[in-house]
Design a protein around this motif. Structure first.
Motif, PDB file in Angstrom:
ATOM      1  N   LEU A  56      41.741  29.668  45.277  1.00 19.26           N
ATOM      2  CA  LEU A  56      40.367  29.698  45.769  1.00 19.26           C
ATOM      3  C   LEU A  56      40.244  28.911  47.069  1.00 19.26           C
ATOM      4  CD1 LEU A  56      38.304  29.196  42.474  1.00 19.26           C
ATOM      5  CD2 LEU A  56      38.642  31.312  43.740  1.00 19.26           C
ATOM      6  N   GLY A  57      40.878  27.732  47.101  1.00 13.01           N
ATOM      7  CA  GLY A  57      40.808  26.920  48.306  1.00 13.01           C
ATOM      8  C   GLY A  57      41.387  27.618  49.519  1.00 13.01           C
ATOM      9  N   GLU A  58      42.531  28.290  49.330  1.00 12.59           N
ATOM     10  CA  GLU A  58      43.156  29.007  50.444  1.00 12.59           C
ATOM     11  C   GLU A  58      42.260  30.143  50.947  1.00 12.59           C
ATOM     12  OE1 GLU A  58      46.860  30.346  48.914  1.00 12.59           O
ATOM     13  OE2 GLU A  58      47.687  28.309  48.690  1.00 12.59           O
ATOM     14  N   ARG A  59      41.689  30.902  50.023  1.00  9.65           N
ATOM     15  CA  ARG A  59      40.854  32.034  50.429  1.00  9.65           C
ATOM     16  C   ARG A  59      39.555  31.563  51.076  1.00  9.65           C
ATOM     17  NH1 ARG A  59      42.632  36.568  47.520  1.00  9.65           N
ATOM     18  NH2 ARG A  59      44.894  36.327  47.349  1.00  9.65           N
ATOM     19  N   LEU A  60      39.009  30.458  50.580  1.00 11.41           N
ATOM     20  CA  LEU A  60      37.763  29.957  51.150  1.00 11.41           C
ATOM     21  C   LEU A  60      37.959  29.433  52.565  1.00 11.41           C
ATOM     22  CD1 LEU A  60      36.253  28.167  48.032  1.00 11.41           C
ATOM     23  CD2 LEU A  60      35.441  30.277  49.092  1.00 11.41           C
ATOM     24  N   ALA A 338      38.977  41.177  45.605  1.00 11.74           N
ATOM     25  CA  ALA A 338      40.316  40.640  45.885  1.00 11.74           C
ATOM     26  C   ALA A 338      40.513  39.278  45.220  1.00 11.74           C
ATOM     27  CB  ALA A 338      40.527  40.530  47.391  1.00 11.74           C
ATOM     28  N   ILE A 339      39.544  38.372  45.380  1.00 15.45           N
ATOM     29  CA  ILE A 339      39.665  37.052  44.760  1.00 15.45           C
ATOM     30  C   ILE A 339      39.568  37.165  43.248  1.00 15.45           C
ATOM     31  CG2 ILE A 339      38.480  34.833  44.455  1.00 15.45           C
ATOM     32  CD1 ILE A 339      38.028  34.696  47.402  1.00 15.45           C
ATOM     33  N   GLN A 340      38.678  38.011  42.742  1.00 15.00           N
ATOM     34  CA  GLN A 340      38.569  38.199  41.295  1.00 15.00           C
ATOM     35  C   GLN A 340      39.908  38.620  40.690  1.00 15.00           C
ATOM     36  OE1 GLN A 340      35.784  38.557  38.761  1.00 15.00           O
ATOM     37  NE2 GLN A 340      34.919  36.943  40.047  1.00 15.00           N
ATOM     38  N   ALA A 341      40.588  39.548  41.331  1.00 16.27           N
ATOM     39  CA  ALA A 341      41.865  40.044  40.805  1.00 16.27           C
ATOM     40  C   ALA A 341      42.911  38.942  40.775  1.00 16.27           C
ATOM     41  CB  ALA A 341      42.346  41.222  41.641  1.00 16.27           C
ATOM     42  N   ASP A 342      43.064  38.232  41.872  1.00 15.99           N
ATOM     43  CA  ASP A 342      44.148  37.249  41.988  1.00 15.99           C
ATOM     44  C   ASP A 342      43.847  35.979  41.191  1.00 15.99           C
ATOM     45  OD1 ASP A 342      45.430  39.052  43.586  1.00 15.99           O
ATOM     46  OD2 ASP A 342      44.844  38.099  45.477  1.00 15.99           O
ATOM     47  N   ALA A 352      35.205  39.670  36.265  1.00 21.02           N
ATOM     48  CA  ALA A 352      33.820  39.935  35.872  1.00 21.02           C
ATOM     49  C   ALA A 352      33.329  41.279  36.396  1.00 21.02           C
ATOM     50  CB  ALA A 352      32.922  38.817  36.400  1.00 21.02           C
ATOM     51  N   LEU A 353      34.231  42.111  36.839  1.00 24.66           N
ATOM     52  CA  LEU A 353      33.882  43.339  37.556  1.00 24.66           C
ATOM     53  C   LEU A 353      33.806  44.561  36.649  1.00 24.66           C
ATOM     54  CD1 LEU A 353      36.328  42.861  40.574  1.00 24.66           C
ATOM     55  CD2 LEU A 353      33.990  41.989  40.334  1.00 24.66           C
ATOM     56  N   ARG A 354      32.994  45.541  37.081  1.00 27.98           N
ATOM     57  CA  ARG A 354      32.931  46.829  36.371  1.00 27.98           C
ATOM     58  C   ARG A 354      34.218  47.626  36.551  1.00 27.98           C
ATOM     59  NH1 ARG A 354      27.487  49.472  35.693  1.00 27.98           N
ATOM     60  NH2 ARG A 354      25.884  47.929  36.161  1.00 27.98           N
ATOM     61  N   ASN A 355      34.795  47.579  37.746  1.00 19.47           N
ATOM     62  CA  ASN A 355      35.961  48.406  38.065  1.00 19.47           C
ATOM     63  C   ASN A 355      37.054  47.564  38.721  1.00 19.47           C
ATOM     64  OD1 ASN A 355      34.867  51.141  37.351  1.00 19.47           O
ATOM     65  ND2 ASN A 355      33.348  50.557  38.895  1.00 19.47           N
ATOM     66  N   PRO A 356      37.702  46.689  37.952  1.00 17.88           N
ATOM     67  CA  PRO A 356      38.744  45.849  38.528  1.00 17.88           C
ATOM     68  C   PRO A 356      40.037  46.631  38.734  1.00 17.88           C
ATOM     69  CG  PRO A 356      38.621  45.467  36.187  1.00 17.88           C
ATOM     70  CD  PRO A 356      37.503  46.422  36.520  1.00 17.88           C
ATOM     71  N   ASP A 357      40.971  45.999  39.408  1.00 22.55           N
ATOM     72  CA  ASP A 357      42.293  46.579  39.618  1.00 22.55           C
ATOM     73  C   ASP A 357      43.128  46.342  38.364  1.00 22.55           C
ATOM     74  OD1 ASP A 357      44.762  47.432  40.436  1.00 22.55           O
ATOM     75  OD2 ASP A 357      44.849  46.206  42.253  1.00 22.55           O
ATOM     76  N   LEU A 358      43.221  47.363  37.507  1.00 20.00           N
ATOM     77  CA  LEU A 358      43.947  47.218  36.245  1.00 20.00           C
ATOM     78  C   LEU A 358      45.433  46.993  36.468  1.00 20.00           C
ATOM     79  CD1 LEU A 358      42.191  49.956  34.073  1.00 20.00           C
ATOM     80  CD2 LEU A 358      41.783  47.500  34.054  1.00 20.00           C
ATOM     81  N   ALA A 359      45.947  47.457  37.589  1.00 17.37           N
ATOM     82  CA  ALA A 359      47.376  47.299  37.879  1.00 17.37           C
ATOM     83  C   ALA A 359      47.769  45.836  38.044  1.00 17.37           C
ATOM     84  CB  ALA A 359      47.744  48.080  39.135  1.00 17.37           C
ATOM     85  N   LYS A 360      46.797  44.972  38.361  1.00 18.62           N
ATOM     86  CA  LYS A 360      47.080  43.555  38.536  1.00 18.62           C
ATOM     87  C   LYS A 360      46.954  42.769  37.234  1.00 18.62           C
ATOM     88  CE  LYS A 360      46.516  42.709  43.415  1.00 18.62           C
ATOM     89  NZ  LYS A 360      46.051  41.727  44.420  1.00 18.62           N
ATOM     90  N   MET A 361      46.710  43.469  36.129  1.00 19.79           N
ATOM     91  CA  MET A 361      46.558  42.807  34.836  1.00 19.79           C
ATOM     92  C   MET A 361      47.797  43.036  33.976  1.00 19.79           C
ATOM     93  SD  MET A 361      42.670  43.709  33.702  1.00 19.79           S
ATOM     94  CE  MET A 361      41.332  43.753  34.882  1.00 19.79           C
TER      95      MET A 361
END
Length: 429
Positions: A56-60, A338-342, A352-361
């Motif tokens: 989070l710190g890096e992205r912020l 992007a931040i939600q996924a990582d 917390a998303l309706r349509n997240p990237d399932l490939a990252k799970m």
């Protein structure tokens, strides 16, 4: 041209070139100087939690924001709540705080202590971006008051794959199977359950047993609606009896220890199973232990079709308005896909998303997200993790359950009576 003019011209050209070369450095330095620091009060202190915060710190920093942690150690958030209140009363509130639970957030908002995030939610299209239940959860009286980071599934049973394979055992799906698996492991000299006697950890185990015994409706009657008749129900008695019976599967003497110690015990083969939120998965991954390699996950027996949840959320503390723009930028950033996924991949939770990237799970997160996405019928708010009720009720009930667990002279009936009294007293507050 005179010699002196030529010299002056050369100096001028050289200076110009130096200025052009220095401009990017000066601009970068200026931007760094203008970066706004936000103090964030939280209780994330484990290896995986620190990795998630670092991300989070890096992205912020890309948004010219600096995350400055105000860490309150303890793992359960009890100390954090006390510190946050004292800092607000002293006029030293942080700009941002981890404040989990819609009831608690609502109480702070009603006191005028939180900035609303209405403009952020509109700009980020949160109505379409976030799970419907999450969007409803972060609102109070028509205003958005919190930014969700991720959703943890609390009713997770971890198991050491090597230990179960040694005895040709499958992870248990119901409590009859659990008893057979536990008996076989214990006969083979293996500790069955990695379990701390720390109050919130005992309460976490207990609430999964209540859910298994009574289902979502009964669980809600007890801990959300505080229905007086429910506390005399035989299903609560059965859950308490099972909680006490679990002591025979835990190595003696009982010890209060951090949840990370239990996770380490499981990973290193010191115990075969552990009941813990899926943040345990994030920690095991951070240590280099792989899901479906060293360990596996299933739902706590009897709860496969239910999602006992905890949601990590950040709130923006009201001040003089000087930090408002930076607070809004942070809220918008942490809810970006992007931040939600990582972030959630590191933390062990689901976006917390309706349509997240399932490939990252991983496999457990995908299964958990698909279950949660089925809607309110399967979503159950955790008592222990502040989703079901207010802090006063939560703390009192956790204390009562802990006393029952560690004190064998407290009867099941007495524990039921104490929980009922707490519910009645806090309902009248």
């Amino acid at each position: 041209m005179h010699r002196s003019d030529t010299a002056r011209g050369g100096v001028s050209v050289a200076a110009s070139r130096l200025a052009r070369l220095a401009l990017p450095v000066l601009l970068a330095a200026s931007a760094a100087a203008q970066a706004q620091t936000l103090q964030v009060l939280h209780w994330w202190n484990s290896t995986s939690e620190n990795k998630a915060i670092s991300l989070l710190g890096e992205r912020l920093r890309d948004d010219n924001l600096e995350w400055k942690s105000v860490l309150i150690p303890g793992g359960s958030g009890v100390g954090a709540s006390i510190v946050l209140k004292s800092r607000v009363l002293a006029g030293q509130a942080p700009q941002v705080a981890q404040l989990n639970g819609p009831v608690t957030q609502g109480e702070w908002a009603d006191l005028g202590l939180l900035h609303d995030l209405d403009a952020v939610a509109e700009a980020g299209k949160w109505e379409r971006l976030l799970q419907p239940s999450l969007m409803a959860m972060v609102q109070r009286r028509g205003h958005v008051i919190a930014a969700p980071l991720g959703i943890h599934r609390i009713n997770t049973l971890f198991y050491n794959r090597k230990l179960l394979a040694r005895f040709n055992l499958a992870p248990p799906q119901n409590w009859a199977q659990f008893e057979r698996v536990a008996t076989r492991l214990q006969q083979g000299g293996v500790a069955v359950l990695a379990q701390s006697s720390e109050p919130w950890q005992i309460a976490t185990l207990f609430e999964t047993l209540v859910l298994a015994e009574g289902g979502a409706q009964f669980y809600g009657d007890l801990f959300v609606r505080k229905d007086a008749r429910s506390f005399a129900d035989p299903r609560l008695a059965q859950a308490l009896q099972r909680l006490r019976a679990m002591k025979k599967w835990i190595a003696a003497p009982l010890q209060e220890r951090p949840w990370t110690d239990s996770a380490r015990q499981l990973a290193e083969g010191g115990a075969a199973m552990m009941v813990m939120g899926d943040f345990g998965k994030g920690e095991l991954n951070a240590w280099g232990y792989a899901l479906d390699g060293v360990f596996g996950c299933v739902a706590v027996p009897g709860t496969a079709e239910l999602f006992l949840y905890d949601v990590d959320t950040l709130v923006m503390l009201a001040g003089d308005g000087a930090d408002r723009r930076a607070q809004d930028k942070l809220a918008l950033a942490v809810t970006s896909p992007a931040i939600q996924a990582d972030y959630n991949q590191i933390k062990g939770s689901i976006p917390a998303l309706r349509n997240p990237d399932l490939a990252k799970m991983d496999s457990w997160s995908r299964a958990s997200w698909k279950l949660y996405a089925r809607g309110s019928a399967v979503q159950v708010p955790s008592l222990t993790h502040r989703m079901a009720t207010d802090e006063l009720t939560r703390d009192a009930m956790v204390g009562a359950v802990h006393r029952f667990f560690v004190t064998d002279t407290v009867s099941v009936a007495e524990a039921q009576r104490q929980l009922a009294l707490i519910a009645a007293a806090t309902s009248r507050k």
